[in-house]
Design a protein around this motif. Structure first.
Motif, PDB file in Angstrom:
ATOM      1  N   GLY A   1       2.577  12.532  -4.071  1.00  0.00           N
ATOM      2  CA  GLY A   1       2.414  13.300  -5.549  1.00  0.00           C
ATOM      3  C   GLY A   1       3.336  12.817  -6.616  1.00  0.00           C
TER       4      GLY A   1
ATOM      5  N   ARG B   1       8.059   2.544  -4.475  1.00  0.00           N
ATOM      6  CA  ARG B   1       6.926   2.332  -3.252  1.00  0.00           C
ATOM      7  C   ARG B   1       7.169   3.477  -2.267  1.00  0.00           C
ATOM      8  NH1 ARG B   1       5.340  -3.987  -2.642  1.00  0.00           N
ATOM      9  NH2 ARG B   1       5.082  -4.452  -4.795  1.00  0.00           N
ATOM     10  N   ASN B   2       7.866   4.644  -2.661  1.00  0.00           N
ATOM     11  CA  ASN B   2       7.783   5.766  -1.874  1.00  0.00           C
ATOM     12  C   ASN B   2       8.543   5.795  -0.508  1.00  0.00           C
ATOM     13  OD1 ASN B   2       6.606   6.960  -4.159  1.00  0.00           O
ATOM     14  ND2 ASN B   2       4.771   7.024  -3.374  1.00  0.00           N
TER      15      ASN B   2
ATOM     16  N   ASP C   1       0.808  -1.176  -0.045  1.00  0.00           N
ATOM     17  CA  ASP C   1       0.058  -0.075   0.063  1.00  0.00           C
ATOM     18  C   ASP C   1       0.953   1.218  -0.045  1.00  0.00           C
ATOM     19  OD1 ASP C   1      -2.257  -1.691   0.208  1.00  0.00           O
ATOM     20  OD2 ASP C   1      -1.903  -1.823   2.257  1.00  0.00           O
TER      21      ASP C   1
ATOM     22  N   PRO D   1       2.182   5.047  -0.070  1.00  0.00           N
ATOM     23  CA  PRO D   1       1.492   6.361   0.225  1.00  0.00           C
ATOM     24  C   PRO D   1       1.572   7.199  -0.931  1.00  0.00           C
ATOM     25  CG  PRO D   1       3.761   5.952   1.305  1.00  0.00           C
ATOM     26  CD  PRO D   1       3.401   4.669   0.673  1.00  0.00           C
ATOM     27  N   ASP D   2       0.596   8.291  -0.792  1.00  0.00           N
ATOM     28  CA  ASP D   2       0.754   9.165  -2.076  1.00  0.00           C
ATOM     29  C   ASP D   2       1.715  10.384  -1.605  1.00  0.00           C
ATOM     30  OD1 ASP D   2       0.135  11.000  -4.025  1.00  0.00           O
ATOM     31  OD2 ASP D   2      -1.990  11.531  -3.153  1.00  0.00           O
TER      32      ASP D   2
END
Ligand code: FES
Ligand SMILES: [Fe+2]
Length: 433
Positions: free
Chosen positions: A300, A332-333, A295, A297-298
């Motif tokens: 941007g 995946r940030n 999952d 995270p956003d």
């Protein structure tokens, strides 16, 4: 396929021959076992380069500080002054040389908040910029130049939230040292990833051997085979082919870009599936793996400097900042930093720090923990190999080693080290290797 991937698919000699100055000949590893060479590196590289000592998040407000022990190099205090600027200075008292800032044990690093630092020996005090602001029984001294007394200043700059120091008297400006490609990292939202998991250990092997081990993806089926698949022939197939990677050199720094698993569809609550008893199912339940939490995270849109090789299912970009820092930015940030601090020719301190967006739920936290555990497990598997390689190399029974095309970065890294040492040696009128 992208142009790069087309070129990579064209056969042998795909990367290395693009850089004729590297050659393709066998290489020597004398630079990893020679104590004399190690001393030259210390002087020419570690005492001249910009070295990362941590992130700005470790200094959340004016008056916060941390200390850093750089083996064989310096013992430093890093502070945030009242005006918000970051300073670094040697942790040495101007009176009789005591170490000023330490807590439990003088050899341990520490961190905290303070308005001033008091030397534990005779009580001299220092402000947050390292300047003496109180001398005990000052009238007993002789012509004390108090306004000039300080813990010696060290050049310190912040770039993209990374705090760098330079031990040289007049170093090259940091932005010049980093160069165009590394400056692009400023566009990445590192500041959103404040959840840090840090690890540190000693490796009984030369620091460059540890860097070599992360510069190629030739070894994973063998070193990490049991982790990928117990059946090595299957593990070999699971590691993407050479043509799937992207390498770039922009001396003294460099980059590898690697593929990763396809992004997963969004999670449906309770849809983790049946749970047979094997390791992979831990990943399914925790929704995470070596490539990060499922999952994502956003944060941007991703900045354009990432995935320059246009890898279809991109895994991460690993930027190697000469001499001893790698910043690995994952699809995946989240990101990881790796640092290598030489202690002697045959040992170094290895630091891994992993940074995530703070977890919003307990499951997010567990996913991060599993990613961290998997990464550390992989790293520790590499450590055994590094120690085994160092001990074997030091017998000097073999003198020439053969690097394949995908070991391009290793060839480059040792060349940059060699060139840097030799340039300084020539400048000093000494010989070169
Ligand atoms: S050595 Fe620091 S006050 Fe004396
Ligand atoms: Fe590895």
């Amino acid at each position: 396929m992208t142009t790069i991937q087309e070129r990579l698919a064209s056969g042998k000699g795909k990367f290395t021959t693009l850089y004729p100055e590297l050659g393709t000949a066998p290489v020597s590893y004398e630079d990893c076992v020679s104590p004399e060479w190690f001393q030259k590196e210390r002087k020419a590289i570690f005492q001249q380069s910009w070295l990362c000592v941590g992130r700005v998040e470790r200094l959340p407000r004016p008056g916060t500080f941390f200390t850093r022990e750089l083996p064989n190099l310096a013992s430093l205090v890093v502070t945030k002054a009242m005006d918000g600027t970051v300073h670094a200075f040697h942790n040495v008292c101007a009176h009789r040389g005591n170490k000023v800032v330490w807590q439990e044990h003088p050899k341990d690093e520490c961190a905290g908040a303070a308005r001033s630092f008091t030397c534990k020996y005779h009580g001299w005090r220092y402000d947050l910029e390292g300047k003496v602001n109180h001398v005990t029984n000052e009238q007993e001294f002789f012509d004390l130049p108090k306004s000039l007394l300080a813990m010696p200043h060290v050049h310190c700059e912040v770039f993209a939230g990374f705090i760098f120091v330079n031990l040289a008297e007049s170093p090259k400006p940091i932005r010049e040292f980093l160069g165009e490609r590394i400056l692009e990292l400023e566009a990445y939202p590192f500041h959103l990833m404040t959840q840090r998991y840090g690890f540190k250990t000693r490796i009984n092997g030369n620091w460059k051997l540890a860097i070599d081990s992360v510069c190629e993806w030739y070894h994973p089926p063998y070193v990490h085979g049991r982790f990928i698949d117990r059946d090595v022939s299957k593990a070999e197939k699971m590691v993407p082919p050479v043509d799937a990677y992207h390498y770039d050199l922009f001396a003294p720094h460099m980059l590898t870009s690697v593929p990763g698993p396809k992004p997963l569809p969004p999670r449906e609550i309770g849809a983790s599936g049946p749970i047979p008893r094997d390791q992979n199912d831990v990943y399914r339940v925790f929704r995470a793996g070596l490539f990060g939490p499922d999952d994502v995270p956003d944060i941007g849109p991703l900045p354009e400097f990432l995935n320059k090789g246009d890898i279809r299912f991109w895994g991460n970009d690993q930027f190697w900042l000469f001499p001893n820092l790698s910043v690995q930015i994952w699809a995946r940030n989240y990101y990881i930093t790796y640092m290598y601090w030489p202690e002697s020719v045959d040992s170094h301190i290895y630091e891994i720090d992993m940074y995530f967006v703070p977890p919003a739920t307990a499951l997010d936290r567990l996913a991060q923990e599993l990613t961290v555990d998997s990464t550390i497990e992989f790293a520790m598997q590499d450590v055994n190999t590094i120690e085994a390689t160092h001990s074997a190399l030091s017998t000097r029974a073999q003198k020439q080693f053969h690097l394949s095309d995908q070991e391009l970065l290793i060839r480059q890294f040792h060349k940059v080290v060699r060139d840097t040492v030799n340039t300084v040696a020539e400048h000093d009128g000494g010989g070169s290797q």
